[in-house]
Write a protein that holds these residues in place. Structure first.
Motif, PDB file in Angstrom:
ATOM      1  N   ASN A  39       0.830  -1.211   0.000  1.00  0.00           N
ATOM      2  CA  ASN A  39       0.000   0.000   0.000  1.00  0.00           C
ATOM      3  C   ASN A  39       0.861   1.257   0.000  1.00  0.00           C
ATOM      4  N   ARG A  40       1.968   1.222   0.731  1.00  0.00           N
ATOM      5  CA  ARG A  40       2.881   2.371   0.698  1.00  0.00           C
ATOM      6  C   ARG A  40       3.412   2.579  -0.709  1.00  0.00           C
ATOM      7  N   ASP A  41       3.761   1.490  -1.376  1.00  0.00           N
ATOM      8  CA  ASP A  41       4.266   1.578  -2.750  1.00  0.00           C
ATOM      9  C   ASP A  41       3.209   2.142  -3.692  1.00  0.00           C
ATOM     10  N   ARG A  42       1.980   1.685  -3.566  1.00  0.00           N
ATOM     11  CA  ARG A  42       0.893   2.189  -4.405  1.00  0.00           C
ATOM     12  C   ARG A  42       0.643   3.665  -4.132  1.00  0.00           C
ATOM     13  N   PHE A  43       0.675   4.064  -2.871  1.00  0.00           N
ATOM     14  CA  PHE A  43       0.456   5.459  -2.514  1.00  0.00           C
ATOM     15  C   PHE A  43       1.570   6.335  -3.084  1.00  0.00           C
ATOM     16  N   ARG A  44       2.824   5.911  -2.923  1.00  0.00           N
ATOM     17  CA  ARG A  44       3.949   6.691  -3.438  1.00  0.00           C
ATOM     18  C   ARG A  44       3.898   6.818  -4.966  1.00  0.00           C
ATOM     19  N   ALA A  45       3.425   5.778  -5.636  1.00  0.00           N
ATOM     20  CA  ALA A  45       3.387   5.767  -7.101  1.00  0.00           C
ATOM     21  C   ALA A  45       2.378   6.782  -7.644  1.00  0.00           C
ATOM     22  N   ASP A  46       1.236   6.938  -6.975  1.00  0.00           N
ATOM     23  CA  ASP A  46       0.212   7.891  -7.423  1.00  0.00           C
ATOM     24  C   ASP A  46      -0.663   8.223  -6.216  1.00  0.00           C
ATOM     25  N   GLU A  47      -0.240   9.243  -5.483  1.00  0.00           N
ATOM     26  CA  GLU A  47      -0.910   9.583  -4.230  1.00  0.00           C
ATOM     27  C   GLU A  47      -2.388   9.865  -4.439  1.00  0.00           C
ATOM     28  N   ARG A  48      -2.719  10.673  -5.425  1.00  0.00           N
ATOM     29  CA  ARG A  48      -4.119  11.051  -5.632  1.00  0.00           C
ATOM     30  C   ARG A  48      -4.974   9.831  -5.973  1.00  0.00           C
ATOM     31  N   ALA A  49      -4.480   8.980  -6.852  1.00  0.00           N
ATOM     32  CA  ALA A  49      -5.247   7.789  -7.236  1.00  0.00           C
ATOM     33  C   ALA A  49      -5.498   6.907  -6.023  1.00  0.00           C
ATOM     34  N   LEU A  51      -5.559   7.856  -2.836  1.00  0.00           N
ATOM     35  CA  LEU A  51      -6.505   8.544  -1.953  1.00  0.00           C
ATOM     36  C   LEU A  51      -7.933   8.440  -2.479  1.00  0.00           C
ATOM     37  N   ASP A  52      -8.097   8.471  -3.799  1.00  0.00           N
ATOM     38  CA  ASP A  52      -9.432   8.407  -4.382  1.00  0.00           C
ATOM     39  C   ASP A  52     -10.108   7.052  -4.165  1.00  0.00           C
ATOM     40  N   GLU A  53      -9.353   6.059  -3.727  1.00  0.00           N
ATOM     41  CA  GLU A  53      -9.942   4.761  -3.387  1.00  0.00           C
ATOM     42  C   GLU A  53     -10.645   4.792  -2.026  1.00  0.00           C
ATOM     43  N   TRP A  54     -10.423   5.878  -1.289  1.00  0.00           N
ATOM     44  CA  TRP A  54     -10.974   5.995   0.065  1.00  0.00           C
ATOM     45  C   TRP A  54     -12.105   7.017   0.071  1.00  0.00           C
ATOM     46  N   PRO A  55     -13.194   6.737   0.780  1.00  0.00           N
ATOM     47  CA  PRO A  55     -14.331   7.685   0.832  1.00  0.00           C
ATOM     48  C   PRO A  55     -14.088   8.840   1.798  1.00  0.00           C
ATOM     49  N   MET A  56     -12.948   9.496   1.603  1.00  0.00           N
ATOM     50  CA  MET A  56     -12.581  10.662   2.411  1.00  0.00           C
ATOM     51  C   MET A  56     -13.171  11.906   1.760  1.00  0.00           C
ATOM     52  N   THR A  57     -13.283  12.980   2.527  1.00  0.00           N
ATOM     53  CA  THR A  57     -13.719  14.241   1.940  1.00  0.00           C
ATOM     54  C   THR A  57     -12.581  14.812   1.097  1.00  0.00           C
ATOM     55  N   GLU A  58     -12.938  15.708   0.193  1.00  0.00           N
ATOM     56  CA  GLU A  58     -11.910  16.367  -0.612  1.00  0.00           C
ATOM     57  C   GLU A  58     -10.960  17.169   0.278  1.00  0.00           C
ATOM     58  N   ASP A  59     -11.489  17.799   1.325  1.00  0.00           N
ATOM     59  CA  ASP A  59     -10.631  18.528   2.268  1.00  0.00           C
ATOM     60  C   ASP A  59      -9.607  17.603   2.907  1.00  0.00           C
ATOM     61  N   GLN A  60     -10.031  16.413   3.306  1.00  0.00           N
ATOM     62  CA  GLN A  60      -9.105  15.452   3.900  1.00  0.00           C
ATOM     63  C   GLN A  60      -8.031  15.043   2.901  1.00  0.00           C
ATOM     64  N   GLN A  62      -6.939  16.724   0.294  1.00  0.00           N
ATOM     65  CA  GLN A  62      -6.044  17.851   0.057  1.00  0.00           C
ATOM     66  C   GLN A  62      -5.082  18.048   1.233  1.00  0.00           C
ATOM     67  N   ALA A  63      -5.559  17.855   2.451  1.00  0.00           N
ATOM     68  CA  ALA A  63      -4.696  17.985   3.631  1.00  0.00           C
ATOM     69  C   ALA A  63      -3.593  16.932   3.602  1.00  0.00           C
ATOM     70  N   VAL A  64      -3.942  15.710   3.205  1.00  0.00           N
ATOM     71  CA  VAL A  64      -2.930  14.642   3.092  1.00  0.00           C
ATOM     72  C   VAL A  64      -1.920  15.004   2.011  1.00  0.00           C
ATOM     73  N   LEU A  65      -2.394  15.391   0.849  1.00  0.00           N
ATOM     74  CA  LEU A  65      -1.488  15.728  -0.253  1.00  0.00           C
ATOM     75  C   LEU A  65      -0.539  16.862   0.123  1.00  0.00           C
ATOM     76  N   ALA A  66      -1.034  17.828   0.896  1.00  0.00           N
ATOM     77  CA  ALA A  66      -0.208  18.963   1.329  1.00  0.00           C
ATOM     78  C   ALA A  66       0.622  18.631   2.561  1.00  0.00           C
ATOM     79  N   ARG A  67       0.393  17.450   3.124  1.00  0.00           N
ATOM     80  CA  ARG A  67       1.032  17.041   4.392  1.00  0.00           C
ATOM     81  C   ARG A  67       0.780  18.101   5.468  1.00  0.00           C
ATOM     82  N   ASP A  68      -0.420  18.653   5.451  1.00  0.00           N
ATOM     83  CA  ASP A  68      -0.841  19.634   6.440  1.00  0.00           C
ATOM     84  C   ASP A  68      -1.428  18.875   7.626  1.00  0.00           C
TER      85      ASP A  68
END
Length: 129
Positions: A39-49, A51-60, A62-68
């Motif tokens: 899963n770490r490898d898949r996340f590193r390869a395409d973070e947005r893709a 994340l889109d597998e998870w029913p998170m809010t767009e704000d969540q 974006q916060a992950v992508l920004a490491r905020d």
């Protein structure tokens, strides 16, 4: 219906309670998924893709992508789950904590070794300063 929460007026503090847990459930499950190397490898390869597998809010997302991390906390993230994200990035918990305070790792470590953050400005907003 939320209970009375007298702890919500501590400046700069997000308490992880039942409401936060419900709000951040999928964000925290995403973080826990990073315990598996594939899963770490898949996340590193395409973070947005990933994340889109998870029913998170767009704000969540974006916060992950920004490491905020502060934003992640406000959106229901739990610091112990978010530590998996930091580890995926090769970051120490000290680095993560320092980034949340706006300090360098060295400044953060020195503050903690000196006894931590002072109480001034960190009491309940209703308390005498």
């Amino acid at each position: 219906m939320s209970l009375n929460k007298p702890y919500t007026d501590v400046p700069g503090t997000t308490i992880f309670d039942a409401d936060q847990s419900r709000k951040g459930y999928h964000l925290n499950q995403f973080c826990m998924s990073l315990m598996k190397a594939e899963n770490r490898d898949r996340f590193r390869a395409d973070e947005r893709a990933y994340l889109d597998e998870w029913p998170m809010t767009e704000d969540q997302k974006q916060a992950v992508l920004a490491r905020d991390l502060n934003r992640c906390l406000s959106l229901g993230g739990n610091i112990y789950f978010l530590a998996k994200l930091g580890a995926t990035d090769g970051r120490s918990f000290q680095f993560m904590a320092a980034s949340m305070t706006g300090m360098s790792q060295e400044e953060y470590a020195a503050m903690m070794l000196a006894g931590g953050r002072g109480i001034e400005g960190n009491r309940h907003t209703g308390e005498k300063q």
